[in-house]
Every structure is written in structure tokens, then in C-alpha cells.
Design a protein around this motif. Structure first.
Motif, PDB file in Angstrom:
ATOM      1  N   PHE A 118       0.735  -1.397   0.039  1.00 24.32           N
ATOM      2  CA  PHE A 118      -0.089  -0.072  -0.185  1.00 24.32           C
ATOM      3  C   PHE A 118       0.793   1.403   0.065  1.00 24.32           C
ATOM      4  O   PHE A 118       1.975   1.315   0.822  1.00 24.32           O
ATOM      5  N   GLU A 119       0.414   2.159  -0.734  1.00 25.70           N
ATOM      6  CA  GLU A 119       1.187   3.578  -0.798  1.00 25.70           C
ATOM      7  C   GLU A 119       0.262   4.649  -1.077  1.00 25.70           C
ATOM      8  O   GLU A 119      -0.743   4.627  -1.877  1.00 25.70           O
ATOM      9  N   ALA A 120       0.148   5.455  -0.140  1.00 19.98           N
ATOM     10  CA  ALA A 120      -0.791   6.587  -0.062  1.00 19.98           C
ATOM     11  C   ALA A 120      -0.204   7.608  -0.966  1.00 19.98           C
ATOM     12  O   ALA A 120       0.962   8.226  -1.155  1.00 19.98           O
TER      13      ALA A 120
ATOM     14  N   MET B  61      -5.738   0.754   7.726  1.00 20.89           N
ATOM     15  CA  MET B  61      -4.739   1.439   7.779  1.00 20.89           C
ATOM     16  C   MET B  61      -4.876   2.878   7.839  1.00 20.89           C
ATOM     17  O   MET B  61      -5.793   3.543   6.961  1.00 20.89           O
ATOM     18  N   ALA B  62      -4.604   3.745   8.628  1.00 20.43           N
ATOM     19  CA  ALA B  62      -4.837   5.206   8.803  1.00 20.43           C
ATOM     20  C   ALA B  62      -3.749   6.085   8.138  1.00 20.43           C
ATOM     21  O   ALA B  62      -2.629   5.956   8.348  1.00 20.43           O
TER      22      ALA B  62
ATOM     23  N   VAL C  48      -9.091   6.039   6.455  1.00 19.80           N
ATOM     24  CA  VAL C  48      -8.692   4.876   6.964  1.00 19.80           C
ATOM     25  C   VAL C  48      -9.115   4.079   5.724  1.00 19.80           C
ATOM     26  O   VAL C  48     -10.109   4.074   5.173  1.00 19.80           O
ATOM     27  N   HIS C  49      -8.084   3.191   5.395  1.00 23.66           N
ATOM     28  CA  HIS C  49      -8.158   2.250   4.229  1.00 23.66           C
ATOM     29  C   HIS C  49      -8.351   0.819   4.789  1.00 23.66           C
ATOM     30  O   HIS C  49      -7.572   0.424   5.748  1.00 23.66           O
TER      31      HIS C  49
ATOM     32  N   PHE D  49     -10.902   3.227   0.315  1.00 19.76           N
ATOM     33  CA  PHE D  49     -11.276   4.208   1.405  1.00 19.76           C
ATOM     34  C   PHE D  49     -12.407   3.289   2.190  1.00 19.76           C
ATOM     35  O   PHE D  49     -13.211   2.639   1.606  1.00 19.76           O
ATOM     36  N   TYR D  50     -12.297   3.419   3.516  1.00 20.27           N
ATOM     37  CA  TYR D  50     -13.297   2.974   4.581  1.00 20.27           C
ATOM     38  C   TYR D  50     -13.900   3.963   4.967  1.00 20.27           C
ATOM     39  O   TYR D  50     -15.246   3.897   5.461  1.00 20.27           O
TER      40      TYR D  50
END
Length: 373
Positions: free
Chosen positions: A140-142, A166-167, A187-188, A212-213
Motif C-alpha cells: 500500500f502506498e498513499a 490502515m490510517a 482509513v483504508h 477507502f473505508y
């Protein structure tokens, strides 16, 4: 039991030894307790994980993953970490174990990464062989990246279905928390391979990234599972005021920066609203800020008086906060360790029934909270 004697937990032999001076005794409204120093001289420790064999892993924000074995801090760091950068508030952040770690030795790290486009929050999956990480893979990479070094967030937790939450912080650019084509400020929820979960709330919405959650989150620094409901609880930093505790529920907008109980660091108001339609109100908030970091429900047997209480560390206020709950309502709040003079970075419920704390400094410590003798 403790005092240098073996402690059998979940089929593993855990050995602890207390370093330094005698344990300190403190009082709570409900009980007296002591702090036992298990490890010290860690450089800004950020997260703690308990392995089935009794080993503990501790992240140092400066970019090291350390082991505590048989109650002793191993001098040599774990090798094989992914490429990362320690800059500003970023560095090596959280470490969490795969739900089937005992079988697959897989763990997950969150951390700051820099390239020519700037900095971001990443998650990597790796296999731990006892001394080093192998098969390291970024899952994961934002995006997009940013030039500043603030609000990486980075807290992670697995839910009861094995999904990873993941925040990602707003990176100090508040409007990004309301732009869901931008991974910042939310949060993902992803699989252990990094894929979006099929029933994530925004799947198929072209305006929102599939992972996205929740969104509208400023800078989450604590995440944990409720021991009864299995829901993810979090807290996040406000600006000057407005630190929040929230229950993370699918598709919710937590309001940042449209609503807040805080003001800008300059003293200028950010919003004239603390609530609005379509925004999820916090379960609890602090004004002035305490700068919360780390959180855990107490579920052990050492402190029956604390059963079900929520514990939150505080950086700015240098304390541990105990919250008593009635369902989703805070009915009691108590400040603990106010005279310790330590920034509490992480709070963990240990498999031994003790509460565990990390302190944030260049000579950071691992504390074990146990009943007073």
C-alpha cells in the motif's frame, strides 16, 4: 507470575526481567499499580507487537526494528527493513502481526517513504525469520505524495475477518481529508495483499479510491478492536483542541476540516461548526488537546477493576488516560502517570494480562503496568 519467574502464556514461555531501579508505584481511583521497566534507551519507540514465542518487536521511529527476548533488548536491530525515511513526524511507525503469524511468520510495517515526488505513508508485508525480514513487499502506498513531514498517521489493526485497517493522515494539508481521490485523511481497508476489500463502502464510486473505508480523519494515532463488538475504535489529533475518539464505521465522514472542536495553531478558527448533518460526531473529545497516541482496551485478569476500560496515551500532556465506558458513552475519565514526565507513545494489552507502554524520547522505555506489591 512475574519477578523473574517464567510466565506461561498461550502455550509459550515468556521470560521478563526488570532493568534499572525498583518499580515505581502509582495510584488509580480503582487500584494501585507499578511500572516495571522492561527495556530502555530506545530512540523514539513507536509500536510494540507480541510474538507467540514470547519475543516482542519494537519499532524505533528513526528506522530500526528491535527485539526483546527473554526480557532483554537485543543490541542488533532486525535486518532487511524496507527503504524508509525518518523525517519530521515520519519514520518507521507501526508493526502488526498477520492473524496467522504462528503459521506464516508474516508481519506488516507502516513507515514514511521519500522519492523525487515527495514523502508518503507506505505499508510493507514481510516474513520474519527471527533475526531478519525476508520477502519484503510494498502492498500500500498513499498517493499523491507531499513535500512536508507531517501527519503520516500510520496506525494499523486487523479486524476479526482478517482485514487490515490502515490510517493515513491529511499530511498537514487539511482539505485533502475531504478529497477521496486523494488517499490522505482517512482509513483504508485492505487485504493482506493490499487489495481493496470487495464490500468496501466506495467500491464502484469513481469519485473515491476503492480502499477507502472512512474519510475526514485528520491524523489517527491510535487504533484498537473493541473486545466485545469487534469494531475498530480510533483516536486522532485535533489542531489546538479537538482530539477525538471515534468508532470506525463503513463510509462515515468524520468531518475534518468541516467541523472541529479545535482552532488553528495560529489561533485562527478553522470552522465555526462542531457538528453538521452527514458528519459523524466523536464519541469523546479533548479541548485543550492532549495529543493522544496509542490505545487499548484492558481485557486481562491482573486488574479486574479495569476490565473493559479504554486506555489512551498522551504525548503533549504526558499522561495515561483511563476511560470507563457505558456502551458508546464515556462515563468516567481519569488521568494517570501525570508525574511521570514521559510522553506516552503506545499502549498495548499484553498476552500476560499486563498493560504495556512505550515512551517517546531519545531514551525511550518499554514499561509493564502490573499490580502494586
Amino acid at each position: 507470575m512475574f519477578n523473574g519467574k517464567p510466565l506461561l502464556v498461550a502455550g509459550s514461555l515468556l521470560l521478563f526481567s526488570v532493568t534499572g531501579a525498583a518499580a515505581q508505584t502509582f495510584s488509580s481511583d480503582k487500584t494501585e499499580f507499578q511500572l516495571e521497566t522492561v527495556a530502555q534507551n530506545l530512540e523514539h519507540p513507536w509500536s510494540l507487537a507480541f510474538l507467540p514465542d514470547g519475543t516482542m518487536l519494537v519499532t524505533e521511529r528513526e528506522g530500526r526494528l528491535r527485539r526483546i527476548e527473554n526480557g532483554n533488548l537485543v543490541r542488533e536491530p532486525v535486518k532487511g527493513l524496507p527503504e524508509l525515511v525518518a523525517s519530521g513526524q515520519g519514520g518507521l511507525l507501526d508493526v502488526v502481526l498477520h492473524p496467522q503469524f504462528a503459521n506464516n511468520q508474516t508481519l506488516f510495517l507502516s513507515y514514511a517513504h521519500r522519492n523525487s515526488d515527495g514523502m508518503t505513508t507506505r505499508v510493507a508485508r514481510a516474513t520474519y525469520n527471527g533475526e531478519a525480514l525476508e520477502n519484503v513487499e510494498v502492498i500500500f502506498e498513499a498517493l499523491p505524495r507531499s513535500r512536508n513531514g507531517r501527519h503520516f498517521a500510520g496506525r494499523m489493526v486487523f479486524d476479526q475477518n482478517g482485514h487490515l485497517y490502515m490510517a493515513v493522515g491529511d499530511r498537514g494539508e487539511m482539505d485533502r481529508a475531504q478529497d477521496n481521490r486523494d488517499d490522505a485523511g482517512g482509513v483504508h481497508r485492505i487485504s493482506t495483499n493490499g487489495d481493496a476489500i470487495a464490500d468496501n463502502p466506495f467500491i464502484g464510486d469513481s469519485r473515491t479510491n476503492n480502499t477507502f473505508y472512512t474519510y475526514g480523519n485528520r491524523n489517527i494515532q491510535g487504533m484498537t478492536l473493541h473486545p466485545d463488538t469487534g469494531e475498530v475504535w480510533s483516536h486522532e489529533h485535533g489542531p489546538r483542541g479537538g482530539d477525538e475518539i471515534n468508532i470506525i464505521r463503513a463510509g462515515n465522514d468524520y468531518g475534518w476540516p468541516k467541523v472541529t472542536y479545535g482552532i488553528d495553531y495560529s489561533g485562527i478558527p478553522i470552522s465555526d461548526k462542531t457538528t453538521m448533518a452527514g458528519v459523524t460526531d466523536p464519541l469523546h473529545y479533548w479541548d485543550p488537546s492532549i495529543a493522544p497516541s496509542g490505545m487499548a482496551f484492558y481485557t486481562g485478569d491482573l486488574f479486574p477493576q479495569w476490565q473493559g476500560d479504554l486506555f489512551v496515551g498522551a504525548l503533549r500532556s504526558q499522561k495515561l488516560v483511563r476511560l470507563t465506558l457505558n456502551d458508546e458513552e464515556v462515563v468516567e475519565e481519569e488521568d494517570l502517570l501525570t508525574n511521570l514526565g514521559e510522553r506516552i507513545r503506545d499502549v498495548r494489552m499484553g498476552p500476560d494480562g499486563a498493560l504495556w507502554l512505550l515512551t517517546d524520547s531519545r531514551q525511550g522505555k518499554v514499561y509493564r503496568v502490573v499490580p502494586a506489591k
